[in-house]
Design an enzyme around this catalytic site. Structure first.
Site, PDB file in Angstrom:
ATOM      1  CD  GLU A  12      -2.800  -1.311   2.375  1.00  0.00           C
ATOM      2  OE1 GLU A  12      -3.938  -1.809   2.258  1.00  0.00           O
ATOM      3  OE2 GLU A  12      -2.320  -0.964   3.467  1.00  0.00           O
ATOM      4  N   GLY A  78     -12.735  -3.085   2.411  1.00  0.00           N
ATOM      5  CA  GLY A  78     -13.842  -3.919   1.962  1.00  0.00           C
ATOM      6  C   GLY A  78     -15.066  -3.057   1.729  1.00  0.00           C
ATOM      7  CG  ASP A 197     -12.468  -7.349   0.613  1.00  0.00           C
ATOM      8  OD1 ASP A 197     -13.444  -7.326   1.378  1.00  0.00           O
ATOM      9  OD2 ASP A 197     -11.349  -6.886   0.914  1.00  0.00           O
TER      10      ASP A 197
END
EC number: 3.2.2.9
Length: 229
Positions: A12, A78, A197
């Site tokens: 990241e 997410g 996700d």
């Protein structure tokens, strides 16, 4: 101006670290801090490690050692709001812990004593991030991001988060801890993350597959923010 950037994982922060010139690297505890210049701007970039405690340790070290004027939290999340897909950008209006509960003493769900019910992001930074996302033709949503020390994979945990925080857009494991530290130090912050996700039963497989895309998308957003600050 010095810009502080926090990401949990190597993937990241790597793109931004690779672009940094005159780079100085400091290892403190489990944290890695990169200081230098990106596109002519002074930047302090932190890889904190995963989870709320790691994020809080790292953010405190960053603010104490590097004295940034603002903090941007980058990385993956997410996506649980309707219409969010892998690679889309989420920007925090506010953040809250989904796993904190002191309601027995009259606090709001997610609120800790001596803290606000939710940590508000800096509106100027939110607007800048949103403007850049639109310019880059990214799919973007702004709103509530919930943090906790669990990787959410659907089922009862996700249902409970949605019940407690009906407006939640995304879930992850560090943002609110970083926000709490910034709040304590009175430093403006914003969370800019890309969806890896959907927080459902397939989340772990999706995360492994799409983390590189999410890291690239969020880093590109942060890079453009650096250019416009």
């Amino acid at each position: 101006m010095k810009i502080g950037i926090v990401g949990a994982m190597a993937q990241e922060v790597q793109m931004l670290a690779d672009l940094m010139q005159d780079k100085r690297v400091t290892q403190v505890a489990s944290c890695t801090i990169y200081e230098g210049m990106i596109h002519g701007k002074a930047v302090a970039l932190l890889q904190s490690g995963i989870g709320k405690v790691a994020a809080a340790i790292g953010a405190t070290l960053l603010l104490e050692m590097c004295k940034p004027d603002l903090v941007i939290n980058t990385g993956s999340a997410g996506g649980v709001a309707t219409g969010l897909n892998v690679g889309d950008i989420v920007i925090s209006d506010e953040t809250v812990y989904h796993d904190a509960d002191v309601t027995a003493f009259g606090y709001a769900k997610g609120q800790l004593p001596a803290c606000p019910a939710r940590f508000q992001s800096d509106e100027k930074l939110v607007q800048l991030a949103e403007k850049i996302a639109v310019q880059q033709q990214q799919q973007v949503k702004r709103g509530l991001i919930c943090s906790g020390d669990s990787f959410i994979q659907g089922g009862t945990p996700l249902a409970q988060i949605k019940a407690d925080f009906p407006t939640v857009m995304a879930v992850e494991m560090e943002a609110t801890a970083i926000a709490q530290v910034c709040h304590a130090f009175n430093v403006p912050f914003v969370v800019v993350r890309a969806i890896s996700d959907s927080g459902d039963g397939e989340a772990s497989m999706s995360f492994e597959e799409f983390l590189p895309l999410a890291a690239k998308q969020s880093s590109a957003m942060v890079l453009e923010m650096i250019d416009n600050l």
